[in-house]
Design a protein around this motif. Structure first.
Motif, PDB file in Angstrom:
ATOM      1  N   GLU A   1       0.849  -1.193   0.000  1.00  0.00           N
ATOM      2  CA  GLU A   1       0.000   0.000   0.000  1.00  0.00           C
ATOM      3  C   GLU A   1       0.883   1.241   0.000  1.00  0.00           C
ATOM      4  N   GLU A   2       0.552   2.197  -0.874  1.00  0.00           N
ATOM      5  CA  GLU A   2       1.352   3.409  -0.974  1.00  0.00           C
ATOM      6  C   GLU A   2       0.538   4.676  -0.749  1.00  0.00           C
ATOM      7  N   TRP A   3      -0.736   4.561  -0.393  1.00  0.00           N
ATOM      8  CA  TRP A   3      -1.596   5.733  -0.287  1.00  0.00           C
ATOM      9  C   TRP A   3      -1.249   6.609   0.923  1.00  0.00           C
ATOM     10  N   PHE A   4      -1.558   7.884   0.772  1.00  0.00           N
ATOM     11  CA  PHE A   4      -1.421   8.882   1.826  1.00  0.00           C
ATOM     12  C   PHE A   4      -2.819   9.324   2.241  1.00  0.00           C
TER      13      PHE A   4
ATOM     14  N   ALA B   1       7.052  -0.144   4.647  1.00  0.00           N
ATOM     15  CA  ALA B   1       6.013  -0.984   5.261  1.00  0.00           C
ATOM     16  C   ALA B   1       6.647  -1.816   6.370  1.00  0.00           C
ATOM     17  N   HIS B   2       5.791  -2.327   7.235  1.00  0.00           N
ATOM     18  CA  HIS B   2       6.290  -3.267   8.245  1.00  0.00           C
ATOM     19  C   HIS B   2       6.765  -4.527   7.536  1.00  0.00           C
ATOM     20  N   PRO B   3       7.575  -5.349   8.193  1.00  0.00           N
ATOM     21  CA  PRO B   3       8.049  -6.581   7.548  1.00  0.00           C
ATOM     22  C   PRO B   3       6.879  -7.448   7.068  1.00  0.00           C
ATOM     23  N   SER B   4       7.018  -8.026   5.905  1.00  0.00           N
ATOM     24  CA  SER B   4       5.921  -8.812   5.327  1.00  0.00           C
ATOM     25  C   SER B   4       5.597 -10.052   6.147  1.00  0.00           C
ATOM     26  N   ASP B   5       6.517 -10.511   6.977  1.00  0.00           N
ATOM     27  CA  ASP B   5       6.230 -11.680   7.805  1.00  0.00           C
ATOM     28  C   ASP B   5       5.592 -11.303   9.152  1.00  0.00           C
ATOM     29  N   GLN B   6       5.388 -10.019   9.384  1.00  0.00           N
ATOM     30  CA  GLN B   6       4.709  -9.567  10.603  1.00  0.00           C
ATOM     31  C   GLN B   6       3.214  -9.764  10.418  1.00  0.00           C
ATOM     32  N   PRO B   7       2.540 -10.433  11.326  1.00  0.00           N
ATOM     33  CA  PRO B   7       1.115 -10.718  11.120  1.00  0.00           C
ATOM     34  C   PRO B   7       0.246  -9.469  11.206  1.00  0.00           C
ATOM     35  N   VAL B   8      -0.912  -9.564  10.564  1.00  0.00           N
ATOM     36  CA  VAL B   8      -1.941  -8.532  10.624  1.00  0.00           C
ATOM     37  C   VAL B   8      -3.206  -9.212  11.093  1.00  0.00           C
TER      38      VAL B   8
END
Length: 119
Positions: free
Chosen positions: A74-77, A96-103
């Motif tokens: 995501e790149e939106w402001f 962005a946060h690390p891609s392996d960090q859960p959401v």
């Protein structure tokens, strides 16, 4: 939103993110749904769907008006002044946060009933 010289205080492309997660949630053993990065100073806070809404609190405390999503892909402001999505320049990495960090995150802190707790 203009990214020209008329709003130099709103966005500092050189400001690095403050970390890989919401700084206040990490300090308070909390959790978040999604992350937002202040475009002026790099503060990473949790979104308004998160229980503590630290990104908006940071905006109120500092007056920094623009955030960027800190989610992978995501790149939106978002401009708090207009309440609208906006454009902005590339910010200092990581974007962005690390891609392996859960959401939601962080790992091990999200309650099992988290879906009923988001706004």
């Amino acid at each position: 939103m203009s990214t020209g010289n008329d709003m130099p205080e709103s966005i500092d492309p050189a400001a690095p993110p403050s970390g890989a997660g919401c700084q206040e949630c990490l300090a308070a053993d909390g959790w978040w749904f999604h992350l937002r990065r202040c475009a002026a100073c790099g503060h990473v806070g949790c979104c308004d769907s998160s229980p503590s809404q630290h990104a908006t609190r940071h905006q109120r405390d500092t007056g920094h008006p623009v955030v960027q999503s800190f989610e992978p892909g995501e790149e939106w402001f978002f401009d708090y002044r207009s309440g609208q999505l906006s454009d902005g320049p590339p910010l200092a990495p990581p974007t962005a946060h690390p891609s392996d960090q859960p959401v939601p995150g962080p790992a091990g802190r999200v309650p099992p009933n988290w879906m009923s707790l988001i706004r």
